[in-house]
Scaffold this motif. Structure first.
Motif, PDB file in Angstrom:
ATOM      1  N   ALA A  41      -1.815  -4.425   9.912  1.00 52.39           N
ATOM      2  CA  ALA A  41      -1.152  -3.137   9.698  1.00 52.39           C
ATOM      3  C   ALA A  41      -1.779  -2.388   8.528  1.00 52.39           C
ATOM      4  O   ALA A  41      -2.016  -1.173   8.599  1.00 52.39           O
ATOM      5  CB  ALA A  41       0.345  -3.351   9.464  1.00 52.39           C
ATOM      6  N   ALA A  42      -2.062  -3.106   7.443  1.00 44.34           N
ATOM      7  CA  ALA A  42      -2.673  -2.457   6.280  1.00 44.34           C
ATOM      8  C   ALA A  42      -4.064  -1.938   6.618  1.00 44.34           C
ATOM      9  O   ALA A  42      -4.454  -0.828   6.215  1.00 44.34           O
ATOM     10  CB  ALA A  42      -2.742  -3.447   5.117  1.00 44.34           C
ATOM     11  N   GLY A  43      -4.820  -2.733   7.383  1.00 42.12           N
ATOM     12  CA  GLY A  43      -6.155  -2.301   7.774  1.00 42.12           C
ATOM     13  C   GLY A  43      -6.128  -1.098   8.690  1.00 42.12           C
ATOM     14  O   GLY A  43      -6.966  -0.191   8.584  1.00 42.12           O
ATOM     15  N   LEU A  44      -5.155  -1.081   9.615  1.00 45.31           N
ATOM     16  CA  LEU A  44      -5.050   0.047  10.541  1.00 45.31           C
ATOM     17  C   LEU A  44      -4.623   1.311   9.801  1.00 45.31           C
ATOM     18  O   LEU A  44      -5.150   2.408  10.057  1.00 45.31           O
ATOM     19  CB  LEU A  44      -4.067  -0.284  11.657  1.00 45.31           C
ATOM     20  CG  LEU A  44      -3.830   0.809  12.701  1.00 45.31           C
ATOM     21  CD1 LEU A  44      -5.140   1.292  13.309  1.00 45.31           C
ATOM     22  CD2 LEU A  44      -2.874   0.316  13.776  1.00 45.31           C
ATOM     23  N   ALA A  45      -3.680   1.177   8.877  1.00 48.61           N
ATOM     24  CA  ALA A  45      -3.262   2.337   8.085  1.00 48.61           C
ATOM     25  C   ALA A  45      -4.452   2.900   7.311  1.00 48.61           C
ATOM     26  O   ALA A  45      -4.660   4.124   7.257  1.00 48.61           O
ATOM     27  CB  ALA A  45      -2.136   1.944   7.134  1.00 48.61           C
ATOM     28  N   ALA A  46      -5.253   2.012   6.715  1.00 49.33           N
ATOM     29  CA  ALA A  46      -6.431   2.460   5.964  1.00 49.33           C
ATOM     30  C   ALA A  46      -7.428   3.162   6.878  1.00 49.33           C
ATOM     31  O   ALA A  46      -8.015   4.188   6.514  1.00 49.33           O
ATOM     32  CB  ALA A  46      -7.083   1.265   5.269  1.00 49.33           C
ATOM     33  N   LEU A  47      -7.628   2.630   8.073  1.00 51.91           N
ATOM     34  CA  LEU A  47      -8.555   3.249   9.023  1.00 51.91           C
ATOM     35  C   LEU A  47      -8.091   4.650   9.416  1.00 51.91           C
ATOM     36  O   LEU A  47      -8.887   5.599   9.469  1.00 51.91           O
ATOM     37  CB  LEU A  47      -8.680   2.366  10.262  1.00 51.91           C
ATOM     38  CG  LEU A  47      -9.476   2.955  11.433  1.00 51.91           C
ATOM     39  CD1 LEU A  47     -10.922   3.212  11.019  1.00 51.91           C
ATOM     40  CD2 LEU A  47      -9.425   2.021  12.640  1.00 51.91           C
ATOM     41  N   LEU A  48      -6.798   4.792   9.699  1.00 46.75           N
ATOM     42  CA  LEU A  48      -6.278   6.086  10.137  1.00 46.75           C
ATOM     43  C   LEU A  48      -6.364   7.144   9.040  1.00 46.75           C
ATOM     44  O   LEU A  48      -6.440   8.346   9.326  1.00 46.75           O
ATOM     45  CB  LEU A  48      -4.824   5.931  10.596  1.00 46.75           C
ATOM     46  CG  LEU A  48      -4.613   5.111  11.870  1.00 46.75           C
ATOM     47  CD1 LEU A  48      -3.134   4.885  12.116  1.00 46.75           C
ATOM     48  CD2 LEU A  48      -5.257   5.795  13.065  1.00 46.75           C
ATOM     49  N   LEU A  49      -6.368   6.705   7.786  1.00 48.30           N
ATOM     50  CA  LEU A  49      -6.419   7.646   6.667  1.00 48.30           C
ATOM     51  C   LEU A  49      -7.824   7.809   6.097  1.00 48.30           C
ATOM     52  O   LEU A  49      -8.036   8.608   5.188  1.00 48.30           O
ATOM     53  CB  LEU A  49      -5.460   7.193   5.565  1.00 48.30           C
ATOM     54  CG  LEU A  49      -3.974   7.198   5.972  1.00 48.30           C
ATOM     55  CD1 LEU A  49      -3.116   6.523   4.908  1.00 48.30           C
ATOM     56  CD2 LEU A  49      -3.478   8.612   6.247  1.00 48.30           C
ATOM     57  N   CYS A  50      -8.770   7.032   6.649  1.00 50.10           N
ATOM     58  CA  CYS A  50     -10.165   7.122   6.200  1.00 50.10           C
ATOM     59  C   CYS A  50     -10.769   8.436   6.678  1.00 50.10           C
ATOM     60  O   CYS A  50     -10.544   8.875   7.809  1.00 50.10           O
ATOM     61  CB  CYS A  50     -10.959   5.934   6.751  1.00 50.10           C
ATOM     62  SG  CYS A  50     -12.734   5.983   6.367  1.00 50.10           S
TER      63      CYS A  50
END
Length: 322
Positions: A41-50
């Motif tokens: 979840a943390a990785g996906l959130a970071a990807l979406l905000l990258c």
């Protein structure tokens, strides 16, 4: 990708949705604790905000730097909050938390891209909180992605589950789990993985947190209760005073493993005399699960545990009990 390699198929699934412009507005990350849901979840959130994008967050752009600093204006997280005393955590996610979240998500993303909300643990929302979330799930804002993380998805109302795309996190095969544990520097990885019923994250926690010794203690208690060499009330009081929920989980797991071994004609972890009634043992296993759930609530835990342990002792063959 962030997290364990065994979750690569789920990560690829999300990447493909993103490439097609079909990212769901709500994803439910479901499965037992210890399988990497939170890192995912943390990785996906970071990807979406990258701001660069790719198969993972770049780690260098403005968005990634703000996520790493915990100050990205378009990332919001809902967790268990502290009580008024400022010392202990609440046992549920409250309606006020969800109302604040909904108000936040009703605004436009400050950076013009996604707004990402993480709700963890989603299955601990109380009824009012779950009802308050429904409106946001039904009418999500443009670019909003909600990530609900749940260890026990059955606790979530069906109305919540039906409005989310579900990602099921499952146990990896034994070889992948063993390789991961060894990479973490775990000694006795096989024993830890067996104690964790194949869950590598839980195995790591047990190996580093003294859980294996606790499991051995529980096995000894069950064996002595079976042969009437221990007093149920004394064992129940000791369990109630020290991690009763985990002890109950170990007890149920050990009983299940013992039954499976005896069904194969093998020696089980408890080395009990022959189990004469597997149906009653199955009932006891289910009761242990119920007791474990109740131990999370304000109850007289020693009484619950005493009842469970008395029922365990009653399963022993009549000849042994005599």
């Amino acid at each position: 990708m962030s997290g364990a390699d065994w979750n690569r198929p789920l990560w690829n699934n999300v990447l493909e949705r993103r490439r097609r412009g079909a990212m769901p507005h709500a994803l439910l990350l479901s499965g037992p604790a210890g399988l990497g849901k939170r890192a995912f979840a943390a990785g996906l959130a970071a990807l979406l905000l990258c701001e660069n994008g790719g198969d993972g967050a770049c780690g260098r752009c403005r968005g990634c730097l703000l996520v790493a600093a915990g100050s990205h204006p378009d990332r919001v997280e809902v967790n268990l909050e502290l009580r008024e005393d400022g010392k202990t955590l609440r046992t549920e996610v409250t309606v006020d938390q969800i109302r604040r979240l909904s108000q936040r998500l009703s605004m436009t993303a400050q950076f013009g891209g996604h707004q990402v909300a993480l709700i963890d643990p989603a299955d601990l929302m109380n009824t009012s909180a779950a009802n308050a979330l429904l409106k946001t799930l039904e009418e999500p804002g443009a670019g909003t992605v909600m990530l609900l993380v749940s260890d026990q998805t059955s606790r979530l109302p069906a109305t919540i589950r039906s409005r989310c795309q579900r990602l099921d996190f499952v146990l990896p095969n034994a070889a992948d789990a063993m390789a991961w544990l060894k990479a973490q520097g775990v000694d006795g990885a096989a024993q830890a993985l067996d104690a964790a019923a194949g869950n590598p994250g839980l195995a790591l926690e047990l190996a580093r947190g003294g859980g294996l010794a606790l499991r051995t203690e529980v096995a000894t208690d069950l064996g002595q209760l079976w042969t009437r060499k221990a007093v149920p009330a004394e064992v129940a009081n000791r369990w109630a005073k020290g991690d009763g929920e985990r002890r109950t989980w170990f007890a149920a797991q050990l009983a299940q493993a013992e039954a499976a071994a005896q069904a194969r004609g093998a020696r089980g972890p408890l080395a009990l005399t022959a189990i004469s009634d597997f149906n009653k043992l199955a009932q006891w296993f289910r009761e242990a699960g119920r007791v474990r759930e109740q131990l999370r609530t304000p109850v007289r835990s020693e009484l619950l545990l005493l009842e469970l342990l008395l029922a365990w002792r009653a399963l022993a063959p009549a000849a042994r009990r005599a």
